[in-house]
Design a protein around this motif. Structure first.
Motif, short mmCIF file in Angstrom:
data_model
loop_
_atom_site.label_atom_id
_atom_site.label_comp_id
_atom_site.label_asym_id
_atom_site.label_seq_id
_atom_site.Cartn_x
_atom_site.Cartn_y
_atom_site.Cartn_z
N ALA A 1 -3.72 29.38 -12.61
CA ALA A 1 -5.04 29.43 -13.23
C ALA A 1 -6.03 30.03 -12.23
O ALA A 1 -6.07 29.64 -11.06
CB ALA A 1 -5.49 28.03 -13.62
N ILE A 2 -6.80 31.02 -12.69
CA ILE A 2 -7.71 31.75 -11.81
C ILE A 2 -9.10 31.13 -11.83
O ILE A 2 -9.64 30.82 -12.88
CB ILE A 2 -7.80 33.22 -12.22
N VAL A 3 -9.65 30.94 -10.63
CA VAL A 3 -11.04 30.50 -10.48
C VAL A 3 -11.79 31.63 -9.81
O VAL A 3 -11.48 32.01 -8.67
CB VAL A 3 -11.13 29.22 -9.62
N ASN A 4 -12.77 32.20 -10.51
CA ASN A 4 -13.56 33.30 -9.96
C ASN A 4 -14.80 32.76 -9.25
O ASN A 4 -15.47 31.85 -9.74
CB ASN A 4 -13.98 34.26 -11.07
N MET A 5 -15.08 33.36 -8.10
CA MET A 5 -16.24 32.92 -7.30
C MET A 5 -16.94 34.14 -6.73
O MET A 5 -16.32 34.95 -6.04
CB MET A 5 -15.77 31.99 -6.18
N THR A 6 -18.22 34.27 -6.99
CA THR A 6 -19.01 35.37 -6.45
C THR A 6 -19.83 34.88 -5.27
O THR A 6 -20.54 33.88 -5.38
CB THR A 6 -19.95 35.95 -7.52
N VAL A 7 -19.71 35.57 -4.14
CA VAL A 7 -20.46 35.20 -2.93
C VAL A 7 -21.32 36.38 -2.52
O VAL A 7 -20.82 37.40 -2.06
CB VAL A 7 -19.50 34.81 -1.78
N LYS A 8 -22.63 36.23 -2.68
CA LYS A 8 -23.55 37.29 -2.28
C LYS A 8 -24.17 37.02 -0.91
O LYS A 8 -24.70 37.92 -0.27
CB LYS A 8 -24.64 37.44 -3.34
N ASP A 9 -24.10 35.76 -0.48
CA ASP A 9 -24.60 35.38 0.83
C ASP A 9 -23.72 34.24 1.33
O ASP A 9 -23.72 33.16 0.74
CB ASP A 9 -26.07 34.93 0.75
N ASP A 10 -22.95 34.47 2.38
CA ASP A 10 -22.00 33.46 2.85
C ASP A 10 -22.52 32.66 4.04
O ASP A 10 -21.74 32.00 4.73
CB ASP A 10 -20.67 34.12 3.21
N SER A 11 -23.82 32.70 4.28
CA SER A 11 -24.37 32.00 5.44
C SER A 11 -24.18 30.48 5.35
O SER A 11 -24.15 29.79 6.37
CB SER A 11 -25.86 32.33 5.61
N ASP A 12 -24.07 29.95 4.13
CA ASP A 12 -23.89 28.50 3.95
C ASP A 12 -22.49 28.17 3.43
O ASP A 12 -22.29 27.10 2.84
CB ASP A 12 -24.94 27.95 2.98
N PHE A 13 -21.54 29.06 3.64
CA PHE A 13 -20.19 28.82 3.13
C PHE A 13 -19.53 27.66 3.88
O PHE A 13 -18.82 26.85 3.28
CB PHE A 13 -19.34 30.08 3.27
N LEU A 14 -19.75 27.58 5.18
CA LEU A 14 -19.17 26.53 6.00
C LEU A 14 -20.16 25.41 6.23
O LEU A 14 -21.38 25.63 6.32
CB LEU A 14 -18.71 27.08 7.34
N SER A 15 -19.64 24.19 6.34
CA SER A 15 -20.48 23.05 6.69
C SER A 15 -20.82 23.10 8.18
O SER A 15 -20.02 23.58 8.98
CB SER A 15 -19.74 21.75 6.36
N HIS B 1 -12.69 21.67 -13.70
CA HIS B 1 -12.70 20.45 -14.49
C HIS B 1 -11.81 20.54 -15.72
O HIS B 1 -11.19 19.56 -16.13
CB HIS B 1 -14.14 20.12 -14.93
N THR B 2 -11.78 21.71 -16.35
CA THR B 2 -11.01 21.86 -17.59
C THR B 2 -9.55 22.24 -17.35
O THR B 2 -8.81 22.42 -18.30
CB THR B 2 -11.66 22.93 -18.48
N ILE B 3 -9.17 22.35 -16.09
CA ILE B 3 -7.79 22.70 -15.74
C ILE B 3 -7.03 21.44 -15.37
O ILE B 3 -7.56 20.57 -14.68
CB ILE B 3 -7.76 23.71 -14.57
N ARG B 4 -5.80 21.33 -15.83
CA ARG B 4 -5.00 20.14 -15.54
C ARG B 4 -4.83 19.95 -14.03
O ARG B 4 -4.73 20.91 -13.28
CB ARG B 4 -3.63 20.25 -16.21
N SER B 5 -4.76 18.69 -13.63
CA SER B 5 -4.75 18.35 -12.21
C SER B 5 -3.54 18.92 -11.47
O SER B 5 -3.62 19.20 -10.27
CB SER B 5 -4.77 16.83 -12.03
N ASN B 6 -2.41 19.07 -12.17
CA ASN B 6 -1.20 19.54 -11.50
C ASN B 6 -1.00 21.06 -11.60
O ASN B 6 0.04 21.58 -11.22
CB ASN B 6 0.03 18.84 -12.07
N GLU B 7 -2.02 21.76 -12.10
CA GLU B 7 -1.93 23.22 -12.23
C GLU B 7 -2.02 23.90 -10.87
O GLU B 7 -2.76 23.47 -9.99
CB GLU B 7 -3.08 23.75 -13.10
N GLU B 8 -1.25 24.98 -10.71
CA GLU B 8 -1.39 25.82 -9.52
C GLU B 8 -2.61 26.72 -9.72
O GLU B 8 -2.86 27.21 -10.83
CB GLU B 8 -0.14 26.67 -9.32
#
Length: 203
Positions: free
Chosen positions: A29-43, A66-73
């Motif tokens: 299952a694919i999760v798409n994420m757009t990052v336009k500014d990564d200055s806060d990517f890390l804690s 949330h809508t993807i089953r817990s055991n999904e890759e």
């Protein structure tokens, strides 16, 4: 008007269902994420030498699965032009480290709950035995009823933790395992075509 609402809801549900079923060549299952500014990517904080992702990044990943089953890759596809090659390696390890810590904390809570369940069950059984003793040996119906209620409270609490709380923790365990084994891919941000706007669903 009600019929029109039902048609609109059905259309939105269909489009959302199609949107949530995007998969890669491996069936992940694919999760798409757009990052336009990564200055806060890390804690800015981490418990060890390996950095971890910020809570904002973690919230994004979790909210979008949330809508993807817990055991999904899973496969996380990060689109952005601000991430260099070294950061790609760092972010990949930071995501895995964050969920490794979550996994370990979850395992500790499962073990703690198992111990609490055992204690509560034994307490319930002992108190129930005391209630039976008072009822038949002391002829004290009131106190035996009070102790009987206490026993069932202990036993019900044990069942509540064992069945409901631990089920939630076991689902979290599967989810954290999916996050730790999640494929992470990086793509340049050429356009917003991969990031469908929710407003389009209302057209």
């Amino acid at each position: 008007m009600k019929e029109s609402f039902r048609r609109k809801k059905k259309e939105i549900d269909r489009k959302l269902s199609e949107r949530s079923c995007e998969r890669d060549a491996d069936g992940n299952a694919i999760v798409n994420m757009t990052v336009k500014d990564d200055s806060d990517f890390l804690s800015v904080f981490s418990s060890g030498q390996t950095p971890v992702i910020s809570t904002e990044v973690a919230d994004f990943i979790e909210n979008n699965t949330h809508t993807i089953r817990s055991n999904e890759e899973l496969t996380l596809r990060i689109y952005g032009n601000c991430i260099d090659e070294q950061e790609k390696v760092t972010y990949r390890s930071a995501i895995k480290e964050y969920y490794a810590e979550k996994y370990l904390a979850n395992e500790k809570e499962l073990k703690r709950n198992s111990f609490i369940v055992l204690i509560l069950m034994w307490a319930g059984i002992l108190v129930l035995a005391a209630a039976i003793f008072l009822e038949y040996r002391r002829d004290s119906i009131i106190w035996s009823e009070v102790i009987d209620i206490m026993a069932w409270v202990f036993l019900w609490e044990a069942v509540d933790i064992a069945v409901f709380e631990n089920r939630s923790l076991r689902l979290k365990r599967l989810r954290y395992m999916s996050y730790m084994s999640m494929k992470i891919e990086y793509y340049p941000l050429m356009s917003d075509e991969h990031n469908q706007n929710f407003d389009d669903l209302l057209v």
